[in-house]
Scaffold this active site. Structure first.
Site, PDB file in Angstrom:
ATOM      1  N   ARG A  66      41.609 -42.886 -16.203  1.00 26.67           N
ATOM      2  CA  ARG A  66      41.705 -43.619 -17.474  1.00 26.67           C
ATOM      3  C   ARG A  66      42.984 -43.336 -18.254  1.00 26.67           C
ATOM      4  O   ARG A  66      43.339 -44.085 -19.158  1.00 26.67           O
ATOM      5  CB  ARG A  66      40.504 -43.304 -18.340  1.00 26.67           C
ATOM      6  CG  ARG A  66      40.368 -41.852 -18.719  1.00 26.67           C
ATOM      7  CD  ARG A  66      39.095 -41.633 -19.503  1.00 26.67           C
ATOM      8  NE  ARG A  66      38.727 -40.229 -19.502  1.00 26.67           N
ATOM      9  CZ  ARG A  66      37.589 -39.765 -19.960  1.00 26.67           C
ATOM     10  NH1 ARG A  66      36.696 -40.586 -20.452  1.00 26.67           N
ATOM     11  NH2 ARG A  66      37.333 -38.467 -19.933  1.00 26.67           N
ATOM     12  N   LYS A 180      29.064 -32.083  -4.991  1.00 26.84           N
ATOM     13  CA  LYS A 180      27.924 -31.348  -5.545  1.00 26.84           C
ATOM     14  C   LYS A 180      28.172 -31.158  -7.033  1.00 26.84           C
ATOM     15  O   LYS A 180      29.325 -31.146  -7.430  1.00 26.84           O
ATOM     16  CB  LYS A 180      27.728 -30.026  -4.826  1.00 26.84           C
ATOM     17  CG  LYS A 180      28.606 -28.888  -5.367  1.00 26.84           C
ATOM     18  CD  LYS A 180      28.067 -27.525  -5.068  1.00 26.84           C
ATOM     19  CE  LYS A 180      27.936 -26.711  -6.293  1.00 26.84           C
ATOM     20  NZ  LYS A 180      28.373 -25.372  -6.342  1.00 26.84           N
ATOM     21  N   HIS A 210      30.753 -27.972   0.330  1.00 33.94           N
ATOM     22  CA  HIS A 210      31.980 -27.496   0.984  1.00 33.94           C
ATOM     23  C   HIS A 210      31.740 -26.258   1.856  1.00 33.94           C
ATOM     24  O   HIS A 210      32.549 -25.936   2.722  1.00 33.94           O
ATOM     25  CB  HIS A 210      33.113 -27.267  -0.034  1.00 33.94           C
ATOM     26  CG  HIS A 210      32.963 -26.019  -0.836  1.00 33.94           C
ATOM     27  ND1 HIS A 210      32.322 -25.983  -2.039  1.00 33.94           N
ATOM     28  CD2 HIS A 210      33.366 -24.756  -0.590  1.00 33.94           C
ATOM     29  CE1 HIS A 210      32.330 -24.755  -2.496  1.00 33.94           C
ATOM     30  NE2 HIS A 210      32.957 -23.983  -1.638  1.00 33.94           N
ATOM     31  N   LYS A 214      33.362 -24.627   6.033  1.00 31.76           N
ATOM     32  CA  LYS A 214      33.931 -23.307   6.360  1.00 31.76           C
ATOM     33  C   LYS A 214      33.744 -23.022   7.851  1.00 31.76           C
ATOM     34  O   LYS A 214      32.647 -23.196   8.383  1.00 31.76           O
ATOM     35  CB  LYS A 214      33.237 -22.213   5.539  1.00 31.76           C
ATOM     36  CG  LYS A 214      33.584 -22.248   4.053  1.00 31.76           C
ATOM     37  CD  LYS A 214      32.867 -21.110   3.336  1.00 31.76           C
ATOM     38  CE  LYS A 214      33.042 -21.227   1.834  1.00 31.76           C
ATOM     39  NZ  LYS A 214      34.398 -20.975   1.378  1.00 31.76           N
ATOM     40  N   GLU A 248      29.561 -13.226  -6.217  1.00 37.44           N
ATOM     41  CA  GLU A 248      30.846 -13.571  -6.843  1.00 37.44           C
ATOM     42  C   GLU A 248      31.170 -12.494  -7.870  1.00 37.44           C
ATOM     43  O   GLU A 248      30.270 -12.042  -8.601  1.00 37.44           O
ATOM     44  CB  GLU A 248      30.748 -14.906  -7.575  1.00 37.44           C
ATOM     45  CG  GLU A 248      30.490 -16.094  -6.682  1.00 37.44           C
ATOM     46  CD  GLU A 248      30.373 -17.363  -7.515  1.00 37.44           C
ATOM     47  OE1 GLU A 248      31.302 -18.167  -7.493  1.00 37.44           O
ATOM     48  OE2 GLU A 248      29.343 -17.522  -8.197  1.00 37.44           O
ATOM     49  N   ASP A 267      23.183 -23.905  -8.700  1.00 37.49           N
ATOM     50  CA  ASP A 267      24.599 -23.842  -8.333  1.00 37.49           C
ATOM     51  C   ASP A 267      24.790 -23.354  -6.893  1.00 37.49           C
ATOM     52  O   ASP A 267      25.702 -23.796  -6.201  1.00 37.49           O
ATOM     53  CB  ASP A 267      25.319 -22.893  -9.310  1.00 37.49           C
ATOM     54  CG  ASP A 267      26.826 -22.906  -9.114  1.00 37.49           C
ATOM     55  OD1 ASP A 267      27.383 -24.008  -8.959  1.00 37.49           O
ATOM     56  OD2 ASP A 267      27.443 -21.818  -9.119  1.00 37.49           O
ATOM     57  N   HIS A 272      24.486 -24.418  -0.999  1.00 42.09           N
ATOM     58  CA  HIS A 272      25.160 -23.528  -0.042  1.00 42.09           C
ATOM     59  C   HIS A 272      24.179 -22.612   0.711  1.00 42.09           C
ATOM     60  O   HIS A 272      24.211 -22.509   1.934  1.00 42.09           O
ATOM     61  CB  HIS A 272      26.172 -22.631  -0.759  1.00 42.09           C
ATOM     62  CG  HIS A 272      27.159 -23.371  -1.598  1.00 42.09           C
ATOM     63  ND1 HIS A 272      27.627 -24.615  -1.274  1.00 42.09           N
ATOM     64  CD2 HIS A 272      27.788 -23.042  -2.747  1.00 42.09           C
ATOM     65  CE1 HIS A 272      28.492 -25.017  -2.189  1.00 42.09           C
ATOM     66  NE2 HIS A 272      28.600 -24.080  -3.103  1.00 42.09           N
ATOM     67  N   LYS A 372      26.659 -13.911 -10.227  1.00 39.98           N
ATOM     68  CA  LYS A 372      28.024 -13.821 -10.755  1.00 39.98           C
ATOM     69  C   LYS A 372      28.228 -12.436 -11.337  1.00 39.98           C
ATOM     70  O   LYS A 372      27.273 -11.755 -11.701  1.00 39.98           O
ATOM     71  CB  LYS A 372      28.220 -14.874 -11.847  1.00 39.98           C
ATOM     72  CG  LYS A 372      28.283 -16.284 -11.273  1.00 39.98           C
ATOM     73  CD  LYS A 372      28.932 -17.228 -12.245  1.00 39.98           C
ATOM     74  CE  LYS A 372      29.117 -18.594 -11.631  1.00 39.98           C
ATOM     75  NZ  LYS A 372      30.233 -18.661 -10.677  1.00 39.98           N
TER      76      LYS A 372
HETATM   77  N1  LIG Z   1      36.273 -28.064  -9.999  1.00 38.18           N
HETATM   78  C1  LIG Z   1      35.730 -27.520  -8.948  1.00 38.18           C
HETATM   79  O1  LIG Z   1      36.185 -26.500  -8.431  1.00 38.18           O
HETATM   80  C2  LIG Z   1      34.528 -28.153  -8.307  1.00 38.18           C
HETATM   81  C3  LIG Z   1      33.940 -27.515  -7.183  1.00 38.18           C
HETATM   82  C4  LIG Z   1      32.846 -28.122  -6.566  1.00 38.18           C
HETATM   83  C5  LIG Z   1      32.361 -29.312  -7.066  1.00 38.18           C
HETATM   84  N2  LIG Z   1      32.938 -29.883  -8.177  1.00 38.18           N
HETATM   85  C6  LIG Z   1      32.385 -31.147  -8.651  1.00 38.18           C
HETATM   86  O2  LIG Z   1      33.406 -32.122  -8.647  1.00 38.18           O
HETATM   87  C7  LIG Z   1      33.244 -33.002  -9.735  1.00 38.18           C
HETATM   88  C8  LIG Z   1      34.500 -32.999 -10.586  1.00 38.18           C
HETATM   89  O3  LIG Z   1      34.699 -31.711 -11.123  1.00 38.18           O
HETATM   90  P1  LIG Z   1      36.008 -31.330 -11.949  1.00 38.18           P
HETATM   91  O4  LIG Z   1      35.916 -29.864 -12.167  1.00 38.18           O
HETATM   92  O5  LIG Z   1      37.205 -31.887 -11.326  1.00 38.18           O
HETATM   93  O6  LIG Z   1      35.722 -32.093 -13.338  1.00 38.18           O
HETATM   94  P2  LIG Z   1      36.760 -32.378 -14.505  1.00 38.18           P
HETATM   95  O7  LIG Z   1      37.908 -31.453 -14.462  1.00 38.18           O
HETATM   96  O8  LIG Z   1      35.940 -32.444 -15.761  1.00 38.18           O
HETATM   97  O9  LIG Z   1      37.316 -33.839 -14.164  1.00 38.18           O
HETATM   98  C9  LIG Z   1      36.587 -35.009 -14.446  1.00 38.18           C
HETATM   99  C10 LIG Z   1      37.485 -36.205 -14.175  1.00 38.18           C
HETATM  100  O10 LIG Z   1      36.738 -37.395 -14.461  1.00 38.18           O
HETATM  101  C11 LIG Z   1      37.503 -38.203 -15.353  1.00 38.18           C
HETATM  102  N3  LIG Z   1      36.607 -38.988 -16.187  1.00 38.18           N
HETATM  103  C12 LIG Z   1      35.501 -38.554 -16.840  1.00 38.18           C
HETATM  104  N4  LIG Z   1      34.913 -39.610 -17.470  1.00 38.18           N
HETATM  105  C13 LIG Z   1      35.665 -40.709 -17.187  1.00 38.18           C
HETATM  106  C14 LIG Z   1      35.581 -42.076 -17.508  1.00 38.18           C
HETATM  107  N5  LIG Z   1      34.575 -42.562 -18.267  1.00 38.18           N
HETATM  108  N6  LIG Z   1      36.506 -42.918 -17.029  1.00 38.18           N
HETATM  109  C15 LIG Z   1      37.543 -42.475 -16.264  1.00 38.18           C
HETATM  110  N7  LIG Z   1      37.687 -41.173 -15.917  1.00 38.18           N
HETATM  111  C16 LIG Z   1      36.747 -40.313 -16.370  1.00 38.18           C
HETATM  112  C17 LIG Z   1      38.336 -37.234 -16.144  1.00 38.18           C
HETATM  113  O11 LIG Z   1      39.421 -37.912 -16.708  1.00 38.18           O
HETATM  114  P3  LIG Z   1      40.273 -37.305 -17.937  1.00 38.18           P
HETATM  115  O12 LIG Z   1      41.170 -36.301 -17.311  1.00 38.18           O
HETATM  116  O13 LIG Z   1      40.986 -38.482 -18.470  1.00 38.18           O
HETATM  117  O14 LIG Z   1      39.279 -36.714 -18.888  1.00 38.18           O
HETATM  118  C18 LIG Z   1      38.731 -36.268 -15.033  1.00 38.18           C
HETATM  119  O15 LIG Z   1      39.750 -36.817 -14.248  1.00 38.18           O
HETATM  120  C19 LIG Z   1      32.005 -32.527 -10.473  1.00 38.18           C
HETATM  121  O16 LIG Z   1      30.890 -33.220  -9.960  1.00 38.18           O
HETATM  122  C20 LIG Z   1      31.912 -31.081 -10.084  1.00 38.18           C
HETATM  123  O17 LIG Z   1      30.590 -30.580 -10.159  1.00 38.18           O
HETATM  124  C21 LIG Z   1      34.003 -29.340  -8.790  1.00 38.18           C
END
Ligand SMILES: NC(=O)c1ccc[n+]([C@@H]2O[C@H](COP(=O)([O-])OP(=O)(O)OC[C@H]3O[C@@H](n4cnc5c(N)ncnc54)[C@H](OP(=O)(O)O)[C@@H]3O)[C@@H](O)[C@H]2O)c1
Length: 522
Positions: A66, A180, A210, A214, A248, A267, A272, A372
């Site tokens: 966005r 997830k 993920h 592994k 962790e 979590d 996992h 954790k």
């Molecule tokens: N981060 C990790 O290490 C990790 C590990 C395993 C799984 N996950 C999973 O992966 C997913 C993403 O995690 P994340 O940590 O990357 O989340 P995040 O940092 O909060 O990123 C969310 C993304 O979605 C976008 N977004 C949210 N609402 C939106 C909307 N209405 N229209 C357009 N874009 C929108 C945000 O855009 P803006 O930047 O503009 O706000 C951002 O790019 C989640 O389901 C999480 O549980 C993450």
């Protein structure tokens, strides 16, 4: 100590794809492209994949996000992340960076803006025509779970979910990758599955865990089913109990909002740990293919009956970390973390005892622990074999000796070790434990590929073996729901405190010690 019983002949280079598999041209559309997962993991992984395992020229990445940005600004943002997060040994030179950046495109839209999806459809068609991407798409939802339903619905509405057909045959393919957590309980997982099924067929859906990417987790299958000597012992006749630990040392970092809703059981255990448990205990599949392996995993989960409230009270322990010391550093308690409610009862630790009610595993307890702010990061499976039926040696000669124990180290220090008794050199008949140790790093001389690289590569060639099928997610939630539902009726005082830097609350020690056993801490 016996060291390294196996070497595979020094460094080896393998292609990430199976023999004969070549990925077809395609576009990966990343939803949530400005988020943490994309920036820290997906972009560096894709850059590394394209560099080390050259992909077809017509492989493109589209960000659907966005923030107002053009292609050039998105390319700069992506390269900054690739440079920041690729490990030092994998850094790309400037030519490789430019080559990667040329494949990146930006489509600006909010997730709930219908027009944005038509804009995306136009861009994809242009890429097919000008760049030869062949109509093949992977939609990667790196998005807050609350937005997934909307994106799935909009993709369907804009006609983006359907592969194109020629004379009834699929001319191209579309796949969707879901991160997830997949729901937060059985009902929400079922709802998400129904929403997906309205738009995509099951074979198009790639639910990621993920851990399955592994190498060490996949090696559980190789270890069990490519060797003849372990499988005959792999049952209740010879195994006393099994422990699975996912520890962790980190706290929750900046993810309080997510973790407050999830806790350790959602979590870690639902996904996992349940996957590792299934691979450790399943029957041999009839073939090494997605459905045969997933069928066997589901059978394991079907043999774990949901726990009654009384069983939950007797066989589960919840904990929450308080202030303490990790690696010499003072850290705050969970309730003092930013974004956590001061009266939070979210568990940051869980210990459970489960049983798999089938012929192979009858009466063998599975002790599961995750938490954790434990003293170190470590994921491992411990197979504790039974004692010898009759001890020839006197107690004074076997003091401190433990029965045979096989430890499968999933991370870090990936490897496998077997503990067995050996005679201490000298005249007396004293015995001592020794370890026979296999280490990935020294045996193969190369770092295993990153889990995300493995999974992205598999998705590109349409191999869903390491992804989670619909019935798996639902079976796993059935077990976890039985525990979380019972916890709701238990007093807050049953979330036991443990100081950061310790192995959990004393009540968890009592859980295993009352059975005459002990935790095997790494
Ligand atoms: N981060 C990790 O290490 C990790 C590990 C395993 C799984 N996950 C999973 O992966 C997913 C993403 O995690 P994340 O940590 O990357 O989340 P995040 O940092 O909060 O990123 C969310 C993304 O979605 C976008 N977004 C949210 N609402 C939106 C909307 N209405 N229209 C357009 N874009 C929108 C945000 O855009 P803006 O930047 O503009 O706000 C951002 O790019 C989640 O389901 C999480 O549980 C993450």
């Amino acid at each position: 100590m016996i060291q390294q019983t196996h070497t595979a002949g020094g460094p080896q280079q393998h292609t990430i794809w199976q023999d004969g598999q070549v990925p077809e041209p395609c576009v990966i559309v990343i939803f949530g492209a400005t988020g943490d997962l994309t920036q820290r993991k997906l972009l560096p992984t894709l850059a590394h994949l394209m560099h080390d395992h050259p992909l077809p020229e017509s492989f493109k990445i589209v960000a659907f996000a966005r923030r107002p940005m053009n292609d050039d600004q998105w390319r700069k943002m992506a390269l900054d992340s690739v440079n920041k997060y690729l490990p030092p040994d994998d850094k790309l030179d400037s030519n490789a960076q430019k080559a990667f950046a040329r494949n990146l495109y930006y489509c600006q839209s909010d997730f709930n803006d219908r027009e944005g999806y038509y804009k995306l459809a136009d861009l994809l068609e242009r890429l097919d025509n000008e760049q030869g991407t062949g109509g093949n798409r992977i939609y990667y939802l790196a998005t807050p779970p609350s937005t997934d339903s909307e994106i799935i619905y909009q993709l369907g509405g804009a006609g983006l979910a359907r592969p194109s057909h020629v004379n009834g045959d699929e001319e191209s393919w579309t796949r969707i990758v879901i991160e997830k957590p997949f729901g937060r309980d059985l009902a929400s997982a079922q709802k998400l599955n129904r929403e997906l099924a309205r738009v995509f067929r099951e074979k198009q859906i790639y639910r990621i865990d993920h851990y399955m990417g592994k190498e060490t987790v996949q090696n559980l299958l190789a270890f069990r089913f490519a060797n003849g000597i372990f499988e005959p012992l792999w049952n209740q006749k010879y195994i006393d109990h099994v422990q699975i630990l996912v520890a962790e040392s980190l706290g929750i970092g900046t993810r309080a909002e997510y973790y407050e809703e999830s806790g350790a059981i959602r979590d870690m255990v639902q996904n996992h740990i349940m996957q590792v448990l299934c691979l450790t205990t399943m029957e041999a599949p009839v073939a090494f293919d997605a459905d045969a392996i997933r069928d066997e995993k589901v059978k394991v989960m079907r043999a774990i009956p949901p726990l009654t409230a009384q069983e939950v009270a007797e066989r589960t322990i919840r904990g929450q970390y308080t202030a303490g010391v990790i690696d010499g550093q003072q850290v705050v308690g969970y309730k003092q973390e930013q974004g956590v409610a001061p009266n939070s009862t979210t568990e940051t630790y869980v210990a459970l005892k489960l049983f798999i009610e089938n012929w192979r595993w009858a009466d063998v307890p599975f002790y599961i622990r995750t938490g954790k702010r434990l003293p170190k990061r470590s994921t491992e499976v411990t197979i504790q074999f039974k004692r010898v039926p009759h001890q020839l040696y006197k107690p004074s000669e076997t003091k401190g000796l433990v029965p045979n124990r096989l430890t499968i180290r999933i991370q870090p220090d990936e490897g496998i070790s077997l503990k067995f008794a050996a005679k201490v050199p000298g005249a007396a008949r004293h015995l001592s434990d020794v370890d026979m140790n296999f280490s990935y790093a020294s045996a193969f001389g190369i770092e295993p590929p990153d889990a995300y690289e493995r999974l992205l590569a598999d998705c590109m060639v349409g191999d869903s073996t390491l992804f989670i099928r619909r019935d798996e997610t639902e079976m796993s939630w059935c077990i976890v729901d039985s525990i979380t539902n019972a916890w709701k009726d238990m007093p807050a005082s049953t979330v036991y405190p443990y100081p950061a830097g310790t192995w959990g609350p004393p009540e968890a020690d009592a859980l295993i010690e009352k059975d005459g056993r002990q935790w095997d801490n790494p």
